[in-house]
Design an enzyme around this catalytic site. Structure first.
Site, PDB file in Angstrom:
ATOM      1  N   THR A 142       0.882  -1.270   0.149  1.00 44.81           N
ATOM      2  CA  THR A 142       0.055   0.145   0.157  1.00 44.81           C
ATOM      3  C   THR A 142       0.765   1.294   0.084  1.00 44.81           C
ATOM      4  O   THR A 142       1.922   1.186   0.302  1.00 44.81           O
ATOM      5  CB  THR A 142      -1.051  -0.102   1.125  1.00 44.81           C
ATOM      6  OG1 THR A 142      -1.731   1.255   1.312  1.00 44.81           O
ATOM      7  CG2 THR A 142      -0.048  -0.173   2.497  1.00 44.81           C
ATOM      8  N   TYR A 185      -2.131  -0.063  10.799  1.00 43.74           N
ATOM      9  CA  TYR A 185      -2.266  -0.459   9.703  1.00 43.74           C
ATOM     10  C   TYR A 185      -1.033  -0.196   8.883  1.00 43.74           C
ATOM     11  O   TYR A 185      -0.384  -1.117   7.987  1.00 43.74           O
ATOM     12  CB  TYR A 185      -3.450   0.057   8.734  1.00 43.74           C
ATOM     13  CG  TYR A 185      -3.658  -0.436   7.376  1.00 43.74           C
ATOM     14  CD1 TYR A 185      -4.115  -1.712   6.947  1.00 43.74           C
ATOM     15  CD2 TYR A 185      -3.333   0.371   6.339  1.00 43.74           C
ATOM     16  CE1 TYR A 185      -4.159  -2.089   5.769  1.00 43.74           C
ATOM     17  CE2 TYR A 185      -3.436   0.183   5.003  1.00 43.74           C
ATOM     18  CZ  TYR A 185      -3.906  -0.973   4.682  1.00 43.74           C
ATOM     19  OH  TYR A 185      -3.839  -1.378   3.434  1.00 43.74           O
TER      20      TYR A 185
END
Length: 371
Positions: A142, A185
């Site tokens: 990501t 995250y």
């Protein structure tokens, strides 16, 4: 745009390659599109998924209906190292997409986020290491590995943030950007990202990492926490209010899922030359769009205004992130991506057909779709 759908007859006419591909998270949005393409190309596909996210059962049913002879499902958790190893043992290649995908969830349950994203990735890597054979792994990372980019000098126009640096405006953020993990995250995905790259260095496993920006397209049933492009379109079609966290000027480069799938397949095809490398994968500067700009376009598609509500910024949110895609395009031989207006119109048409619209407006006519 989306690849033309194949039928069972088309698949039957296309001979199997003899290769078995494991797709963890294969019933999710990107995973299902990837599994569909792999099966259509003649591969045997093992979809490994815990089926925890709403809507993924429908994706799995869709895959089974389209490719009954080529898609096998294993319902399992990526944290189950033994079961993961069983699936890895028969794979000729692995695409690892299984993950906890929401920043908000990671803030509520950091331990679970860590166990799924970092522990699950380590389980896949260890299973590959014990194979003792160079089985390729392509990993879904990501852009959050770069943090919230607080030092990025930006100017605010009426509807979007724009970098002050002209080179940044022209090219976007490259892989040389320092890693700076924010939120649980970001830490779990960033740690997994680095483990995948290190297993190429330390153990010779041919791995590649895709640091994805915002992927969107058919089979995405987005929520407020993840999959914002689809969430906006679904809410607009249904006449529901849309919450904007921040001022709506934040910019992302969005990439149609068909282009993302092509990049993953290219990484596998060229794994001998790209092993141990990470690539920023997004729509690039030509597909950079702010939340305000995308919603304005959605309004033209559905022919009515959307109901916006504004709230405070959320932790770890980037005001501006656009991928510099030159390295990925050159190394993977990628064509120009789908223009975002055409891609969003494609998504809106799919969602409208799938029933994401008000019950009293069954024939929502999408207008202004870019050709």
């Amino acid at each position: 745009m989306t690849r033309p759908a194949t039928s069972r007859a088309d698949d039957a006419a296309r001979p199997a390659t003899g290769r078995t591909v494991l797709v963890t998270g294969g019933a999710g949005f990107i995973g299902a599109n990837l599994a569909d393409r792999l099966a259509a190309d003649g591969h045997r596909v093992v979809v490994y998924d815990a089926l925890l996210r709403p809507g993924v059962e429908a994706n799995l049913a869709w895959l089974r209906e389209r490719h009954p002879e080529r898609v096998t499902a294993v319902v399992g958790d990526v944290r189950d190292a033994g079961r993961v190893a069983e699936c890895v043992a028969g794979a000729d290649a692995v695409f690892h997409l299984a993950a906890q995908v929401a920043v908000t969830t990671s803030l509520v349950s950091p331990h679970e986020d860590f166990a799924v994203n970092l522990g699950g990735t380590l389980a896949v890597l260890e299973a590959l290491r014990r194979r003792g054979a160079p089985v390729p792994l392509v990993f879904a990372s990501t852009n959050k590995v770069y943090g919230n980019l607080p030092d990025l000098a930006l100017s605010a126009t009426n509807d979007a943030y724009v970098p002050v640096d002209p080179d940044l405006r022209r090219w976007g953020i490259g892989e040389q950007q320092p890693l700076d993990f924010h939120t649980p995250y970001g830490c779990s995905k960033g740690g997994a990202d680095q483990y995948v790259l290190d297993y190429a260095r330390s153990f010779g496993i041919p791995t590649a990492v895709m640091r994805m920006s915002c992927i969107y397209g058919p089979r995405q049933m987005g929520t407020e926490d993840q999959g914002w492009v689809a969430h906006f379109v679904i809410s607009a079609l249904a006449g529901r209010p849309i919450s904007i966290y921040g001022d709506g000027r934040q910019v992302r480069d969005i990439l149609h899922v068909s282009d993302a799938v092509a990049a993953y397949l290219a990484a596998w095809e060229r794994i001998d030359s790209v092993a141990g490398q990470a690539f920023n994968l997004g729509g690039g500067p030509g597909n950079a769009v702010s939340l305000r700009q995308l919603l304005a376009y959605v309004e033209t598609l559905i022919g009515r205004p959307v109901d916006l509500r504004f709230s405070d910024w959320r932790a770890g949110d980037q005001r501006y992130y656009v991928s510099d895609t030159r390295r990925a395009a050159a190394a993977l031989g990628l064509p120009a991506p789908t223009p975002w207006q055409r891609g969003v119109a494609d998504l809106a048409a799919w969602l409208a057909e799938a029933g994401a619209r008000p019950p009293d407006a069954p024939s929502v006519r999408l207008m202004g779709a870019a050709e």
